[in-house]
Scaffold this motif. Structure first.
Motif, PDB file in Angstrom:
ATOM      1  N   CYS A 196      -5.993 -14.739  17.406  1.00  0.00           N
ATOM      2  CA  CYS A 196      -5.653 -15.478  18.669  1.00  0.00           C
ATOM      3  C   CYS A 196      -4.626 -15.375  19.114  1.00  0.00           C
ATOM      4  CB  CYS A 196      -6.364 -16.292  18.205  1.00  0.00           C
ATOM      5  SG  CYS A 196      -6.849 -17.745  19.609  1.00  0.00           S
ATOM      6  N   GLY A 197      -3.651 -15.255  20.369  1.00  0.00           N
ATOM      7  CA  GLY A 197      -3.279 -15.474  21.502  1.00  0.00           C
ATOM      8  C   GLY A 197      -3.066 -15.504  22.752  1.00  0.00           C
ATOM      9  N   ILE A 198      -2.047 -15.618  23.743  1.00  0.00           N
ATOM     10  CA  ILE A 198      -2.640 -15.209  24.750  1.00  0.00           C
ATOM     11  C   ILE A 198      -1.777 -14.586  25.391  1.00  0.00           C
ATOM     12  CG2 ILE A 198      -1.075 -16.611  26.992  1.00  0.00           C
ATOM     13  CD1 ILE A 198      -0.862 -19.132  25.061  1.00  0.00           C
ATOM     14  N   VAL A 199      -2.807 -13.631  26.119  1.00  0.00           N
ATOM     15  CA  VAL A 199      -2.331 -12.535  27.005  1.00  0.00           C
ATOM     16  C   VAL A 199      -1.468 -13.031  28.186  1.00  0.00           C
ATOM     17  CG1 VAL A 199      -2.693 -10.695  28.888  1.00  0.00           C
ATOM     18  CG2 VAL A 199      -4.410 -11.458  27.307  1.00  0.00           C
ATOM     19  N   THR A 200      -0.138 -12.250  27.650  1.00  0.00           N
ATOM     20  CA  THR A 200       1.524 -12.757  28.328  1.00  0.00           C
ATOM     21  C   THR A 200       1.509 -11.264  29.201  1.00  0.00           C
ATOM     22  OG1 THR A 200       3.012 -11.323  26.767  1.00  0.00           O
ATOM     23  CG2 THR A 200       2.324 -14.115  26.558  1.00  0.00           C
ATOM     24  N   SER A 201       0.494 -10.658  29.406  1.00  0.00           N
ATOM     25  CA  SER A 201       0.911  -9.295  30.223  1.00  0.00           C
ATOM     26  C   SER A 201      -0.271  -8.932  30.268  1.00  0.00           C
ATOM     27  CB  SER A 201       2.594  -8.582  30.338  1.00  0.00           C
ATOM     28  OG  SER A 201       2.465  -8.219  29.379  1.00  0.00           O
ATOM     29  N   PHE A 202      -0.523  -7.977  31.296  1.00  0.00           N
ATOM     30  CA  PHE A 202      -1.286  -6.300  31.032  1.00  0.00           C
ATOM     31  C   PHE A 202      -1.726  -5.185  31.851  1.00  0.00           C
ATOM     32  CE2 PHE A 202      -3.410  -9.499  34.717  1.00  0.00           C
ATOM     33  CZ  PHE A 202      -3.885  -9.108  34.982  1.00  0.00           C
ATOM     34  N   GLU A 203      -1.273  -4.370  31.584  1.00  0.00           N
ATOM     35  CA  GLU A 203      -1.348  -3.272  32.373  1.00  0.00           C
ATOM     36  C   GLU A 203      -2.626  -2.914  32.609  1.00  0.00           C
ATOM     37  OE1 GLU A 203       0.005  -0.261  29.042  1.00  0.00           O
ATOM     38  OE2 GLU A 203       2.049  -0.643  28.971  1.00  0.00           O
ATOM     39  N   PRO A 204      -2.821  -1.915  33.872  1.00  0.00           N
ATOM     40  CA  PRO A 204      -3.979  -1.606  34.782  1.00  0.00           C
ATOM     41  C   PRO A 204      -4.927  -0.734  33.904  1.00  0.00           C
ATOM     42  CG  PRO A 204      -2.178  -0.935  36.051  1.00  0.00           C
ATOM     43  CD  PRO A 204      -1.667  -1.851  34.878  1.00  0.00           C
ATOM     44  N   LEU A 205      -5.713  -0.502  33.925  1.00  0.00           N
ATOM     45  CA  LEU A 205      -6.709   0.648  33.969  1.00  0.00           C
ATOM     46  C   LEU A 205      -6.373   1.719  33.742  1.00  0.00           C
ATOM     47  CD1 LEU A 205      -9.532   0.538  31.971  1.00  0.00           C
ATOM     48  CD2 LEU A 205     -10.496   0.824  34.325  1.00  0.00           C
ATOM     49  N   HIS A 206      -6.083   2.330  32.945  1.00  0.00           N
ATOM     50  CA  HIS A 206      -5.755   3.608  32.688  1.00  0.00           C
ATOM     51  C   HIS A 206      -6.614   4.429  31.810  1.00  0.00           C
ATOM     52  CE1 HIS A 206      -3.223   7.030  32.185  1.00  0.00           C
ATOM     53  NE2 HIS A 206      -3.414   7.319  30.673  1.00  0.00           N
ATOM     54  N   ALA A 207      -7.188   5.478  32.891  1.00  0.00           N
ATOM     55  CA  ALA A 207      -8.382   6.880  32.648  1.00  0.00           C
ATOM     56  C   ALA A 207      -7.406   7.859  33.027  1.00  0.00           C
ATOM     57  CB  ALA A 207      -8.837   6.639  33.956  1.00  0.00           C
ATOM     58  N   PHE A 208      -7.904   8.851  31.148  1.00  0.00           N
ATOM     59  CA  PHE A 208      -7.466   9.835  30.999  1.00  0.00           C
ATOM     60  C   PHE A 208      -8.437  10.996  29.674  1.00  0.00           C
ATOM     61  CE2 PHE A 208      -6.525   6.972  27.781  1.00  0.00           C
ATOM     62  CZ  PHE A 208      -6.604   7.474  26.117  1.00  0.00           C
ATOM     63  N   THR A 209      -8.203  12.345  29.723  1.00  0.00           N
ATOM     64  CA  THR A 209      -8.908  12.911  29.314  1.00  0.00           C
ATOM     65  C   THR A 209      -8.528  13.446  27.888  1.00  0.00           C
ATOM     66  OG1 THR A 209      -9.710  13.758  31.240  1.00  0.00           O
ATOM     67  CG2 THR A 209     -10.361  15.566  28.800  1.00  0.00           C
ATOM     68  N   SER A 210      -8.710  13.081  26.301  1.00  0.00           N
ATOM     69  CA  SER A 210      -8.183  13.199  25.152  1.00  0.00           C
ATOM     70  C   SER A 210      -8.257  14.900  25.441  1.00  0.00           C
ATOM     71  CB  SER A 210      -8.944  12.449  23.879  1.00  0.00           C
ATOM     72  OG  SER A 210      -9.965  13.691  24.333  1.00  0.00           O
ATOM     73  N   GLN A 211      -7.503  14.780  24.866  1.00  0.00           N
ATOM     74  CA  GLN A 211      -7.204  16.842  23.559  1.00  0.00           C
ATOM     75  C   GLN A 211      -8.255  17.379  23.282  1.00  0.00           C
ATOM     76  OE1 GLN A 211      -4.215  16.517  20.507  1.00  0.00           O
ATOM     77  NE2 GLN A 211      -2.265  16.820  21.930  1.00  0.00           N
ATOM     78  N   ALA A 212      -9.140  16.613  23.303  1.00  0.00           N
ATOM     79  CA  ALA A 212     -10.763  16.401  22.459  1.00  0.00           C
ATOM     80  C   ALA A 212     -11.664  16.928  23.908  1.00  0.00           C
ATOM     81  CB  ALA A 212     -11.081  16.230  21.563  1.00  0.00           C
ATOM     82  N   GLY A 213     -11.375  16.411  25.114  1.00  0.00           N
ATOM     83  CA  GLY A 213     -12.055  16.781  25.927  1.00  0.00           C
ATOM     84  C   GLY A 213     -12.841  15.588  26.656  1.00  0.00           C
ATOM     85  N   LYS A 214     -12.007  14.664  25.581  1.00  0.00           N
ATOM     86  CA  LYS A 214     -13.185  12.978  26.626  1.00  0.00           C
ATOM     87  C   LYS A 214     -12.408  12.497  26.729  1.00  0.00           C
ATOM     88  CE  LYS A 214     -15.492   9.753  23.045  1.00  0.00           C
ATOM     89  NZ  LYS A 214     -16.019   9.481  21.828  1.00  0.00           N
TER      90      LYS A 214
END
Length: 167
Positions: free
Chosen positions: A72-90
Motif C-alpha cells: 500500500c503506498g502513494i503513486v509518486t509518478s507513472f509512465e504513459p501506457l506502453h503497447a508492444f508485441t512480445s517475442q512470442a508475438g502477443k
C-alpha cells in the motif's frame, strides 16, 4: 466470471498447492478443469472483501526474491501506457507506477492489460493504491514489482494502512 460478483463452483478437486504457481499461503488449492460448473448466485454479505497482508516497502526490499507481496503506498509518478508485441508475438500493454510509503522507500510496479489501460486521471494527484499479489524480483540492480493477473488493485482504499501512508 466477473470481479465483485458471487459464484458457486463445482466439479473441481483439492490438491497440495504447487508453490511455483500458487502464491497463497494455504497448503491446498482448488483446481478446476473444462468439466467445472460455474454459476452466478445472489451476493452473499457474509463473504468478506479482498484481504490484504500489507508489507511496507522497506521490508519488501529485505525479502529474498522472487516473492509475492501485498503493498500500500502513494503513486509518486507513472509512465504513459506502453503497447508492444512480445517475442512470442502477443500484443501486450503495460504501465509502470512508482509507489512510495511511510518507510521512506519507493519501488516501481508494472501494471499489465486492463489495469494498465486505466485513464491517466486515475493516477494523477498522488493517489493511494493497495495491491495484492505483487510479484517482486531483482531488476536492474534493485527490486521491482509486477502486479500479476491474479492480483488485485484498489485505488483510494479505506484500510488503516492507506491512512498511515497519507499522513
Amino acid at each position: 466470471m466477473e470481479a465483485g460478483k458471487c459464484f458457486t463452483l463445482s466439479k473441481g478437486s483439492v490438491r497440495i498447492a504447487n508453490r511455483q504457481y500458487n502464491t497463497c499461503k494455504h497448503r491446498y488449492e482448488l483446481v478446476f478443469d473444462k468439466l467445472a460448473q460455474v454459476e452466478e448466485v445472489q451476493d452473499d454479505a457474509k463473504i468478506g472483501a479482498v484481504q490484504f497482508n500489507i508489507e511496507d516497502l522497506r521490508a519488501v526490499q529485505q525479502k529474498t526474491p522472487p516473492c509475492s507481496v501485498d503493498i500500500c503506498g502513494i503513486v509518486t509518478s507513472f509512465e504513459p501506457l506502453h503497447a508492444f508485441t512480445s517475442q512470442a508475438g502477443k500484443d501486450l500493454v503495460k504501465r509502470v507506477l512508482t509507489i512510495a510509503d511511510d518507510s521512506a522507500v519507493s519501488m516501481q510496479v508494472t501494471l499489465w492489460g486492463e489495469r494498465a489501460k486505466k485513464d491517466d486521471k486515475e493516477f494523477e494527484g498522488n493517489p493511494v493504491v493497495a495491491m495484492k499479489g505483487v510479484f517482486v524480483k531483482e531488476w536492474q540492480g534493485g527490486r521491482a514489482g509486477s502486479l500479476l493477473e491474479s492480483g488485485h488493485l484498489t485505488l483510494q482504499p479505506t484500510m488503516p494502512e492507506a491512512q498511515k501512508v497519507k499522513d
